[in-house]
Design an enzyme around this catalytic site. Sequence first.
Site, PDB file in Angstrom:
ATOM      1  N   GLY A   1      44.244  16.499  35.140  1.00 54.37           N
ATOM      2  CA  GLY A   1      42.656  16.319  34.790  1.00 54.37           C
ATOM      3  C   GLY A   1      42.147  17.776  34.961  1.00 54.37           C
ATOM      4  N   SER A   2      41.002  17.688  35.336  1.00 52.15           N
ATOM      5  CA  SER A   2      40.020  18.744  35.640  1.00 52.15           C
ATOM      6  C   SER A   2      40.430  19.734  36.463  1.00 52.15           C
ATOM      7  CB  SER A   2      38.691  18.272  35.779  1.00 52.15           C
ATOM      8  OG  SER A   2      38.264  17.710  34.825  1.00 52.15           O
ATOM      9  N   THR A   3      41.540  19.391  37.427  1.00 54.16           N
ATOM     10  CA  THR A   3      42.019  20.424  38.418  1.00 54.16           C
ATOM     11  C   THR A   3      42.689  21.316  37.934  1.00 54.16           C
ATOM     12  OG1 THR A   3      44.080  19.136  38.802  1.00 54.16           O
ATOM     13  CG2 THR A   3      42.133  18.771  40.235  1.00 54.16           C
TER      14      THR A   3
END
Lengths: 606, 365
Positions: free
Chosen positions: A325-327
């Site tokens: 995801g956004s990590t």
Amino acid sequence: MSYNGEFNAYDPEDLKTRRTYRILFIMMAALISIIVIRLWYLQIYMGTQLEYYSQNNHLRRIDIIAPRGDIYDRNGVLLASNNVSYSLYITPPQFKDRETKRLSDITGMSVTDISSRLSTWDGFSYTPILVDPYLSWEQVSEVLANKPFLPGISVQWQTRRYYVNGKDMSHVLGYVREISGGELASIDGKRPGRYVSGDFIGKYGIERAYEDELRGRDGAIVKLVDASGREIRTYTSINPVQGESISLTIDAGLQSYTASLMKDYVGCAIAMDPSTGAVLAMVSVPSFDINDFSSYLTPDQWMKVASNPDHPMENKCIQGTFAPGSTYKPVLAIAGLNEHVITPEKTIHDPGFFVLGNRIYHDWKKGGHGTVDMHKAIVQSCDTYFYRLGTLLGVDTIAKYANLLGFGKLTGIDLPSEKPGLVPTSAWKEQTFHEQWYPGDTPSISIGQGYDLVTPLQLLVAYSAIANGGSIMRPHVVLYPTATTGDYTVSRLGISKKILDVVRAGLLGVVNEPGGTAPGARIKGILVAGKTGTAQVIRESKFKDTPESMIPVKYRDNAWFVAFAPYSAPRIAVVVLVEHGGHGGFASSPIARNMIDYYLRGVRPQ
Amino acid sequence: MNRKTSLLDYNLLVPFGLLMIVSVMNLYSATKGIHGVSDAFYRQLIWFGLGIPVMFFFAYVDYRMLKKLSFAFYVLTLVLVVLTVIRGRSAYGAQRWFSLGIFSFQPSELAKFSILLILANYFDDHWLEHGFGLRQLLVPLTYILIPFVLILKQPDLGTAIIVALIGISIILFSKIKIRTFFLLLTALIVIMPVGWHFMKGYQKTRLLAFVDPYKDPLGSGYHLLQSRIAIGSGRLTGVGYLKGTQSHLNFLPESHTDFIFSVLAEEWGFIGSMVVIALFTFIFIEGFTIARYAKDRFGVILAFGITASLTLQFFINIGMSTGILPVVGITLPFMSYGGTSLLLFMAEFGILLSIHARRSRFEEV
């Protein structure tokens, strides 16, 4: 004294007599030859084997299992040691089969179990056979009380593994069990005689990874026995030697605290010293009790663990692969800046979606983030910005930087069964799906969705590199070699400090700026930097517009949070993954916050 | 040259003397348990002591007087065997012993000697140059059959077989018509399954164990396996005198009687076994040579019978110990513990010496 005349005389040299004796001597020679050949066969040809049988007859070897090495945490807290256990042996020639029932009543083993153990008997040796390796003290007294009725039964004690805390660090410590036939065969190929059937061997975690160090050298008492099994005297004896003790990098306090924070969730959490790669805590939930696994596991206990859909036996920290995801966004930020396709100051306008060809890619925030530069894009986790950046970079350039940061390959941690995850490339897609990489595939992987798969530990290693100024460290759980501080640097990123500072400042903003996605990770007096991630799991389209809290748990998003602190000189990096936890900032960041607070200040908030 | 000493056959006495030394040493080892040597060893020493004058007595007495005693001796043996069957002492479930004051003895051992004596007498009296037919063999076959059945009844399968084999070998030696030979052979093959039917249960299991000792390794196959292990573990040079674990730790049953050879083979290895076999072979060759150069036909058959009986028992015993023949309870001449048989063997040895001393060439000189 002569009886002449009454007796028949004859000629010993006549032809027929000669022939008779020739036949006689040939027959005799044949018989003697048969015996000589037979003796040659038994004594010379079969000698070695029959000598072995003879020794098996009259020498009884009683093995004394060496205790395994102890395991300590980084502060010398005992984690694993040995205690005494009792096991039941049967000397088959002395054992009366009709006593099997009595024995079954005492030990609780089924009659068929006992018989199948006894069926390994070679038919004549007096070597006791291990029947039940885990007698309780009550069973021991029962057996001893019934000894007159149970000829051929003996109880022996040996040390057995036990763990001070069986649940909090199961996946790190692992467990020991009786060696399997397959393992025995494969080890015997390389190191014959090192293990025998019935020996314990590390099956998982540290116990398996450091088996050679932890395993001691077994001793034995060899006794001379007669045919009735009576011991005549001790023939020889060898003392057992305990295995090496090992100290872990784990902080037992942080480990237990993390376990308590995670206990209601499914997922995992890791804490690491970003400058050395020393793992401070590693928790995967749900867990299992390693004390149960290291002794006799009932079928019920086993079924409970094996049938759990959340895979308690799997260490999600290194064996679980998830969409980041956004990590994943800092990977693209570093790539974009280093490849000069973008500058920190360059802004874009985010209307809430990104159009490529005839496809529309939505931002997580309806209506968009407005005018966005790189800092704001990281702080607010703007999808549109990274869709665009990813498209500019292309899949293979993204992959190059992902690999640089340690994704798509093993971190090299000293625990078994680590998974490498997946960094997609155009070549990979070609090979796997026989399909070219479409430009439309790139936006998804730019925000850590689609084909991207990482282990939580990989994410932590990458963030540690950002935190420590550009060094990929090899994560490790054992302080080894104990006397020296080893250098665990795997590689340098070769990314300028200027670029890393831009990313770091963004990560600081995530926690500490208004509009940041992880305000829940703030700690008064300590600057925490981090990044949230909300990774979609495969779900049916009917939930597309349903609010997160209304969706069944197993279709909810995975919640990530990766962080390090203190900002200026990081001493701890943390990754938390709560499966189906919904939004990362909401579910995971408070756990990471508490871990950091506990480790840096010893504070344990209620 | 002193006439008396030159009468003695050193080709026979030297290997015999050496064998006696080996025998005493080996028996000492076989009877030595964890708590010292058993009485059996000292009893056997006494038998040896008694045996030497018995041997020399028979060496000096003219063997030809035995011809006259042969029938009486045969009848006496049968009476004793019958008495044993009726009210004998039981050892290992079979009545083989006849108590005679301090020492008890085995009449069945006596039968081995009686049978060769009476057959020597018979064939000496009824010699046929061109071989015997069935009708002429009726009497000698009856001579064999009576003790055979009685001993089988005891039951002592091993001795019964030896008695039969001694008888058959004398018949073959005295020449039999080829037609008669095949007739008797066919009869024997027909009788065998019937014999199996009349065998005792333990005799059957012994035979079955011989076929497959691993089937019941603690029961009937146990002796066979342990004996093989003992012999094999001796390897080339043996484990050393008094160091054999198979016998001293009681893994080898009846190590001082039936399985005496296994004790020797374990402690002295292949080399030791070969030495003992060589000593026996010298004795056999000399025994048959004595038979060939005996002065008369009675001496020829007697010397042959004695030597053949030794050879047969030697072969059956070692064959049994090494697992090429079934366990039938035959002892090894001169080596195994057993008073009656030792005394008889020594008497037979004396007879061989007597036949040698009165050989044809010697009297011509």
